[in-house]
Structure formats: C-alpha cells, structure tokens
Scaffold this motif. Structure first.
Motif, PDB file in Angstrom:
ATOM      1  N   ASN A 117      -4.127   1.501  -3.155  1.00 53.99           N
ATOM      2  CA  ASN A 117      -4.581   0.867  -1.909  1.00 53.99           C
ATOM      3  C   ASN A 117      -5.874   0.087  -2.064  1.00 53.99           C
ATOM      4  O   ASN A 117      -5.993  -1.022  -1.545  1.00 53.99           O
ATOM      5  CB  ASN A 117      -4.740   1.917  -0.806  1.00 53.99           C
ATOM      6  CG  ASN A 117      -3.403   2.481  -0.353  1.00 53.99           C
ATOM      7  OD1 ASN A 117      -2.367   2.208  -0.958  1.00 53.99           O
ATOM      8  ND2 ASN A 117      -3.421   3.257   0.705  1.00 53.99           N
ATOM      9  N   LYS A 166      -8.315   2.676   3.091  1.00 54.97           N
ATOM     10  CA  LYS A 166      -8.321   1.459   3.916  1.00 54.97           C
ATOM     11  C   LYS A 166      -9.741   1.116   4.380  1.00 54.97           C
ATOM     12  O   LYS A 166     -10.093  -0.064   4.492  1.00 54.97           O
ATOM     13  CB  LYS A 166      -7.401   1.643   5.128  1.00 54.97           C
ATOM     14  CG  LYS A 166      -5.913   1.687   4.760  1.00 54.97           C
ATOM     15  CD  LYS A 166      -5.437   0.331   4.300  1.00 54.97           C
ATOM     16  CE  LYS A 166      -3.942   0.253   4.135  1.00 54.97           C
ATOM     17  NZ  LYS A 166      -3.505  -1.107   3.758  1.00 54.97           N
ATOM     18  N   TYR A 209      -5.810   8.383   2.956  1.00 56.49           N
ATOM     19  CA  TYR A 209      -5.205   7.088   3.303  1.00 56.49           C
ATOM     20  C   TYR A 209      -6.202   6.262   4.130  1.00 56.49           C
ATOM     21  O   TYR A 209      -6.495   5.115   3.805  1.00 56.49           O
ATOM     22  CB  TYR A 209      -3.896   7.288   4.083  1.00 56.49           C
ATOM     23  CG  TYR A 209      -3.393   6.003   4.704  1.00 56.49           C
ATOM     24  CD1 TYR A 209      -2.785   5.033   3.909  1.00 56.49           C
ATOM     25  CD2 TYR A 209      -3.546   5.749   6.068  1.00 56.49           C
ATOM     26  CE1 TYR A 209      -2.354   3.838   4.468  1.00 56.49           C
ATOM     27  CE2 TYR A 209      -3.114   4.560   6.628  1.00 56.49           C
ATOM     28  CZ  TYR A 209      -2.520   3.608   5.830  1.00 56.49           C
ATOM     29  OH  TYR A 209      -2.096   2.426   6.373  1.00 56.49           O
ATOM     30  N   THR A 244       1.713   4.037   2.187  1.00 60.12           N
ATOM     31  CA  THR A 244       1.497   4.257   3.631  1.00 60.12           C
ATOM     32  C   THR A 244       1.816   5.693   4.054  1.00 60.12           C
ATOM     33  O   THR A 244       1.688   6.025   5.226  1.00 60.12           O
ATOM     34  CB  THR A 244       2.338   3.281   4.478  1.00 60.12           C
ATOM     35  OG1 THR A 244       3.709   3.411   4.082  1.00 60.12           O
ATOM     36  CG2 THR A 244       1.892   1.844   4.270  1.00 60.12           C
ATOM     37  N   ALA A 275       0.862  -1.200   0.000  1.00 61.64           N
ATOM     38  CA  ALA A 275       0.000   0.000   0.000  1.00 61.64           C
ATOM     39  C   ALA A 275       0.884   1.232   0.000  1.00 61.64           C
ATOM     40  O   ALA A 275       2.070   1.157   0.337  1.00 61.64           O
ATOM     41  CB  ALA A 275      -0.891   0.018   1.250  1.00 61.64           C
TER      42      ALA A 275
END
Length: 307
Positions: free
Chosen positions: A89, A139, A135, A75, A73
C-alpha cells in the motif's frame, strides 16, 4: 486521445473506473496482479491489461500516459501482516507517485476513511491520523507523503480521494470485504435473516460507486493538488439498510443481532464532510442511498448475480 493507467483496474472501483474512462474515449491500460481483482469485472473492456505487481512492474512502459489512477492496494482490513500491508500500500504508492512526478503525469489516488479511526462525525479532512488498523495506517502514510510532495512540487497534479464505504456493481468478488449492502442482500436472497452487530444503530456513510467514479473524473480537472473526502455526506444505520433492502427486494426480514468481536476498534459512525470535495473538485454526490440500492439490485439481477 488521452492515455490513462488504472492500477488495480480489475478490482471493484478500478474496473468501474476503467470501463467509464473507456466509454468516454480514453485509451486505458489496466495494471493488476489479480490477487484480489477478477477478470469478470473487466468484461466489455477493450484496452490493454498488464499483469504484474505494482512493486515489480517496469514503470518505463507507462512513460507516455497522461494520468495515473492509483487504485491498487490490499483492501482486506483484517490482514494483520504489517510489513506486507506497508510494502504494497505505501511503498507501491510511493513508487508510482515518484514516477508520476518525474514524468509530469497527473496522479489521482485512492485514500480511505480508515485514516480517521474513531474521529467524531462528520469527519473533516484535518481529523485524520489516528487509524485503528494497519490498513488505515498504510493509507495515512500515503497521505503524509502526498502532502510533502504537494509542497515540494507545487506544479504537480496530486489528488487523494478518501473513500468512505463504497458499494455497487462489480464488488461481488471482494468476498468478506464487499459492502454490507451486498452481504445483507445475499443473506436475504438465500432465505436467511440478515445478521448485523447489536443493535444495528452503527452508522456508515455508504457511497455509490458511480459517485466515486465521478469524483475520480472530476479530479482530473482539479485546479490544485488536494486530499478530500469522497462519500455520500449522509450516514445510514445498518437497521435502515435492511429496511431499504426489504423494500427493494420485496422481503420482510427482521435482523438477527450478533455480538461485535471488533468492538474496541470499530468505527461506530462515519460520515463524510464534503465541503472540501465540493470546493476543490466540484464534487456533490448524485445518488441518494435509496435510489442507489435500487439501481444496484437492478444491475445484480440483470447480470444474474441474484435471482
């Protein structure tokens, strides 16, 4: 011999996981495009390394693997490019999850405490869904997709692990995204007062990477699909991190307090509620923060990352 694939295997958590799986006798393949991973993280690794993007790699070459540990991913939580973050992601995740389902492969993936945004601590899994940045959003959508697949494919093995603040060996190539433990220790070793946001009482669930690796190993034998927190279950303040580092390194530095430019979307207090992790995985952290810092500093000295 079981065969496993670790995506993002040259990264911080991925490399620790790949090396531990190798030590336990698994045949390990690492997939990493080295955009943020580093070859030095894999010194001692004797398996195969495939250097491709998760968006482009021909998945057919992994048809014979038994388990996929999806760690790959972006990060860097400061990246603002929404399209890029979602493509890597979320679409990358979807691609591997589809492939795992089609080929009856166990799928264990890295989610994040960033999915909680400013949810009150201790964070329970059901509090997720109000992330503060792209981010965390990327997720969160992975978790939403995973939940739908769990319902649609009840016999599939899908485990999402929501990592809290992970620290430990092999994170030093993460640059500004490395843990506060590494950042502050480095400043102190360079003879500087450690800098933290005013007034250092923000709290974080700092979990040692060895516990995170163990959670991944436990996830292989989970009886049912789930998404659970992986943390230490204890929040420590930044002031306390400096206190522990002073003790372990033999220093006596006082913090230098600076303004927090991210105040409006900053998580003031993260702490993992671990009741579901214990129930579904049998996970209980083994490393107390103070012992973990000691162990980590020992490793950094042994490997000459610090003097």
């Amino acid at each position: 011999m079981m065969k496993v694939l670790v995506t993002g295997g040259a990264g911080f958590i991925g490399s620790n996981l790949a090396l531990e799986l190798q030590d336990r006798g698994y045949e390990v393949i690492v997939l990493d495009d080295f955009s943020s991973g580093h070859f030095k993280n894999l010194i001692g690794f004797e398996g195969d390394v495939v250097t491709e993007s998760i968006l482009d790699v021909d998945l057919n070459r992994f048809r014979d693997v038994d388990i996929i540990f999806h760690q790959a991913a972006i990060t860097d939580t400061t990246i603002q490019d929404q399209k890029l973050m979602m493509q890597i992601n979320t679409e990358g995740f979807r691609r591997f999850l589809d492939f795992a389902i089609e080929n009856n492969i166990k799928f264990i993936y890295a989610s994040s405490a960033a999915t909680y945004g400013n949810a009150p601590a201790p964070q329970k899994e059901e509090y997720a869904g109000k992330p503060n940045n792209i981010y965390g959003f990327s997720k969160w959508i992975c978790d939403c997709i995973a939940k739908k697949y769990m319902e649609k494919y009840p016999d599939a093995h899908i485990i999402g692990l929501r990592y809290f603040n992970v620290f430990g060996p092999r994170e030093q190539y993460k640059g500004k995204m490395a843990s506060m433990i590494w950042q502050l220790a480095k400043q102190m070793i360079e003879g500087k007062n450690p800098k933290i946001f005013k007034w250092g009482e923000q709290k974080r669930d700092q979990v040692y990477v060895k516990d995170v690796v163990r959670a991944n190993l436990l996830a292989m034998d989970a009886k049912e699909s789930c998404i659970v927190n992986v943390g230490s279950g204890r929040a420590v303040s930044f002031n306390y991190i400096i206190e522990v580092l002073n003790k372990v390194l033999g220093f006596d530095y006082t913090p230098e307090y600076i303004d927090n430019p991210y105040k409006e979307f900053y998580q003031e207090h993260t702490e993992a509620d671990l009741s579901k992790a214990k129930k579904y995985l049998g996970y209980k952290p083994e490393w107390k923060f103070e012992k973990a810092v000691e162990d980590y500093i020992k490793w950094l000295k042994k490997n000459k990352y610090i003097k």
